[in-house]
Structures are given as C-alpha cells and as structure tokens.
Scaffold this active site. Structure first.
Site, PDB file in Angstrom:
ATOM      1  N   ARG A 189     -18.957  -0.451   6.034  1.00  0.00           N
ATOM      2  CA  ARG A 189     -19.664   0.758   5.715  1.00  0.00           C
ATOM      3  C   ARG A 189     -20.842   0.227   4.816  1.00  0.00           C
ATOM      4  NH1 ARG A 189     -14.376   3.457   3.951  1.00  0.00           N
ATOM      5  NH2 ARG A 189     -13.805   1.217   3.715  1.00  0.00           N
ATOM      6  N   SER A 206     -10.525   7.048   3.948  1.00  0.00           N
ATOM      7  CA  SER A 206      -8.978   7.900   3.820  1.00  0.00           C
ATOM      8  C   SER A 206      -9.111   8.476   2.495  1.00  0.00           C
ATOM      9  CB  SER A 206      -7.911   7.150   4.333  1.00  0.00           C
ATOM     10  OG  SER A 206      -8.079   6.536   5.545  1.00  0.00           O
ATOM     11  N   LYS A 227       0.958  -1.297   0.070  1.00  0.00           N
ATOM     12  CA  LYS A 227      -0.112   0.161  -0.047  1.00  0.00           C
ATOM     13  C   LYS A 227       0.860   1.165  -0.170  1.00  0.00           C
ATOM     14  CE  LYS A 227      -4.552  -0.914   1.611  1.00  0.00           C
ATOM     15  NZ  LYS A 227      -5.715  -0.689   2.338  1.00  0.00           N
TER      16      LYS A 227
END
Ligand code: ADP
Length: 160
Positions: free
Chosen positions: A88, A126, A40
């Site tokens: 979510r 983010s 990442k």
C-alpha cells in the site's frame, strides 16, 4: 501457474479482494492462505475468516486454505510457484522486503510477487475496518458487500 496469497484477513477487506481478483486474472489458480499465527490476536476465528473469504469470492480459480508454520514451506506443500502480497505504501515495503528475502533463502524457486494497492484502497486495512465498525461507523465500501452486515454486527458485539 499457481499462486498463494497469504495473510491474516481479520477480516478480508475490499483491498484484499482486489488483490485476489487481480491475481486470479494472471494465474491459473490462486489459493488464499489464511496463516495461523499464535502471536496475532485476531477478532475473528479461523473458521469465520475462511467463511467470509469464501462468501466474498466469485472467481472459479480461487480457493481458501488454512495453514500453519512457515508460509513458504506451506506454499511449497500446496505446489505454488509464487507468493502474492500487496503493497500500500512505503511503510509496507520494509516488512515485505524482509519476509520475501527470508522466503527466498528458504525456497529459492518460489517467487514473491507484489501487487500495488489501488489508490482507493491504499489507506484500507483490517485494523481500519475494526476501528470504524467498533465506533458504529459505516463499513460498506470497505469490506465485500456480502459480509458487510455480519462484519459490522460482530465487531460491534466483540469490540464495541
Ligand atoms: P499479514 O498479517 O500477513 O500482513 P494482512 O491480512 O494484514 O496479513 O495482509 C495480507 C496482505 O495483503 C499483505 O501483503 C498486505 O500488505 C496486503 N494488503 C492489506 N490490505 C491491503 C489493501 N488495502 N490493498 C492492497 N493490499 C493490501
């Protein structure tokens, strides 16, 4: 009971903070576990992400740790009974199910527990924070108040 909440937190958002606070109300101790992930590409360094979380939390039973390798193995080395994750939308579910099942196969006595995002944070990630800040949008209300100015300035400088 001790839980860890693993993630990337690049940067921590109010959605993450809500999960931390809700977990801290249910567990004796919560460890926010920033996992090093060479795959990442993060904007903030591990040290910066750690400092931003520490500046955002107020509960006495929460601490921040940086870990590497397999999350579930790291959770075991910290003595955690559970791994907390947030969901979510349905789009989070498939990935989370895969991770939780793999972790269950590696360490069957560490349970993964899911907290459903509050509706007001269900769009928040983010990445959304980065996108808004780099285009000079207002991120107050999206990241914890103590770090708004720092996050906005850093993202404008590095991505803008
Ligand atoms: P990762 O790279 O491990 O997915 P993230 O920092 O993106 O790390 O997310 C960590 C965890 O927090 C994940 O379980 C994610 O679904 C959850 N999460 C992220 N944003 C929110 C939000 N707005 N509300 C609730 N949970 C969230």
């Amino acid at each position: 009971m001790k839980a860890c909440y693993p993630g990337t937190f690049d940067p921590i958002t109010n959605g993450h903070l809500d999960i931390i606070q809700r977990a801290a109300a249910k567990f004796d101790e919560v460890i926010v576990l920033i996992m090093e992930n060479p795959r990442k590409k993060c904007v903030f360094t591990l040290e910066e992400r750690c400092a931003m979380i520490e500046d955002s939390i107020s509960s006495g039973n929460v601490r921040v740790v940086v870990g590497s390798g397999l999350t579930v193995k790291y959770a075991r080395s910290l003595g955690c009974d559970a791994i907390v994750r947030g969901i979510r939308a349905v789009s989070d579910y498939e990935y989370e199910l895969q991770q939780a099942t793999a972790n269950m196969m590696l360490e069957s006595d560490i349970e993964t527990l899911f907290f459903i995002a509050k509706p007001e944070y269900s769009f928040l990630s983010s990445s959304v924070v980065k996108e808004i800040a780099m285009n000079d949008g207002d991120i107050s209300g999206l990241v914890p108040a103590p770090i708004v100015a720092h996050v906005a300035a850093t993202l404008r400088e590095r991505l803008g």
